[in-house]
Write a protein that holds these residues in place. Structure first.
Motif, PDB file in Angstrom:
ATOM      1  N   ASN A  66       0.826  -1.220   0.046  1.00 38.36           N
ATOM      2  CA  ASN A  66      -0.034   0.008   0.084  1.00 38.36           C
ATOM      3  C   ASN A  66       0.848   1.405   0.050  1.00 38.36           C
ATOM      4  OD1 ASN A  66       0.975   0.129   2.616  1.00 38.36           O
ATOM      5  ND2 ASN A  66      -0.926   0.634   3.557  1.00 38.36           N
ATOM      6  N   PHE A  87      -3.181  -0.654  -3.210  1.00 38.97           N
ATOM      7  CA  PHE A  87      -3.928   0.663  -2.341  1.00 38.97           C
ATOM      8  C   PHE A  87      -3.028   2.134  -2.803  1.00 38.97           C
ATOM      9  CE2 PHE A  87      -5.336  -2.825   0.254  1.00 38.97           C
ATOM     10  CZ  PHE A  87      -6.736  -2.275   0.475  1.00 38.97           C
ATOM     11  N   THR A 111      -6.769  -1.808  -4.476  1.00 43.57           N
ATOM     12  CA  THR A 111      -6.807  -2.436  -3.126  1.00 43.57           C
ATOM     13  C   THR A 111      -5.648  -3.538  -2.943  1.00 43.57           C
ATOM     14  OG1 THR A 111      -8.682  -4.410  -3.730  1.00 43.57           O
ATOM     15  CG2 THR A 111      -9.337  -2.120  -2.975  1.00 43.57           C
TER      16      THR A 111
END
Length: 354
Positions: A66, A87, A111
């Motif tokens: 992320n 992310f 995601t």
């Protein structure tokens, strides 16, 4: 999937960093600091389950789970080694040149990165911010096993300050866990000198705040609630005492109203929030990618608190003690945690913190 969360790093001949996973309160580890500054290999990373990962040289192709680990690599000067991320940060979410660099990184998923895409990415290192991806992927399949990572030639390590938070043995009251992660990343990527510089900058900011407000008696510290607006308003999510936000709040001279909650996050009720009747509330909204969009989100969070029958009578709402500080820099490990400590302290202790 077995949760392997990295605790820190050191050149093997000088020993492994063992401090940190207990609670993140050991801010000094001279052996680790010394070895990281040397920039030598091999480097061994030890996780909270005592599993070890050794690097004989710096990784060349990194995938990040992320924006948190991506930002740290960019700040360390290792951004050119990142070949993909999940992310991704929104445009404008990172400051200045970091944003321009981040936008060039290939997005493998908006995601959680699907298992097959991650294993086939060509990476030699995957940096994971989550304790486990199980249950986070929705319809994107299972997370790879450690055996599958190994078969694909990918070393798998975690950001301990975030992923290990829930299993810590004591509350997070300082940023040593975050600083240790930066030191570890620096050792692994061969950017230890920059890591040392970043950590020193964080310590300087936090030390200045502590000099101003650190001696404030417990009963003189204002109570503080982190309102995670983006998590939904039906049932609030509290940041508990193992979460990095608890350290940020504590260092700023405040008292987290949910400091008695052991863990990182927990669903609570609005009755619980009303019972705590915080002196200050942080409008924790996630970065929308522009200042205008962020302010709109802050406005929406404030209007909700002011219009909701359960919260409009709270002391913080009535007195307008609503801080507009984003979620990521408070709840996710990063260099900005130290700046957030300073920003909160300036607001709640205007006569002391400058």
């Amino acid at each position: 999937m077995r949760s392997r969360v990295w605790c820190g790093s050191a050149v093997a001949v000088l020993g492994l960093l063992t401090a940190g996973c207990g609670g993140g309160n050991d801010t000094e580890n001279k052996g680790t600091e010394k070895s990281a500054a040397g920039g030598g290999f091999p480097v061994t990373v030890t996780d909270c389950m005592d599993a070890k990962t050794t690097f004989d040289d710096a990784p060349k192709k990194i995938v990040t789970s992320n924006a948190s680990s991506l930002e740290l690599l960019l700040r360390l000067g290792a951004g050119d080694k990142v070949i993909g991320t999940g992310f991704p940060p929104g445009k404008g979410a990172l400051p200045g040149e970091l944003d321009a660099q981040a936008q060039k990184v290939k997005v493998l998923s908006q995601t959680v990165i699907p298992k097959e895409k991650l294993l086939g990415s060509g990476a030699d290192l995957y940096i994971d911010t989550f304790a486990s991806m199980a249950g986070m992927g929705g319809g994107m399949g299972d997370a790879p096993t450690e055996e599958e990572f190994k078969a694909a030639g990918i070393k798998h390590v975690y950001l301990r300050s975030t992923a290990c938070a829930a299993m810590s043995k004591s509350p997070a009251k300082d940023l040593s866990a975050v600083e240790n992660d930066i030191t570890s990343l620096g050792a692994v990527t061969g950017t230890s000198a920059k890591a040392k510089e970043l950590v020193a900058g964080m310590k300087q900011q936090v030390d200045a705040v502590q000099k101003a407000v650190g001696g404030t008696a417990e009963n003189a510290r204002p109570t503080y609630f982190f309102f995670d607006f983006d998590a939904g308003t039906k049932q609030p999510i509290a940041v508990c005492n193992r979460q990095v936000a608890n350290a940020v709040i504590t260092l700023a001279g405040a008292r987290n109203v949910f400091a008695d909650c052991d863990g990182d996050f927990k669903q609570v009720s609005w009755e619980d929030v009303v019972s705590g009747n915080p002196d200050w509330i942080q409008l924790g909204v996630r970065n929308r990618g522009s200042e205008a969009a962020n302010q709109k989100a802050f406005d929406e969070a404030q209007k909700w608190l002011e219009g909701n029958p359960a919260t409009k009578g709270l002391k913080a709402v009535e007195e307008g003690h609503l801080l507009r500080i984003g979620s990521e820099r408070t709840t996710i490990a990063g260099v900005e945690n130290a700046a957030t400590v300073h920003e909160i302290a300036k607001a709640i202790h205007p006569g002391k913190a400058k």
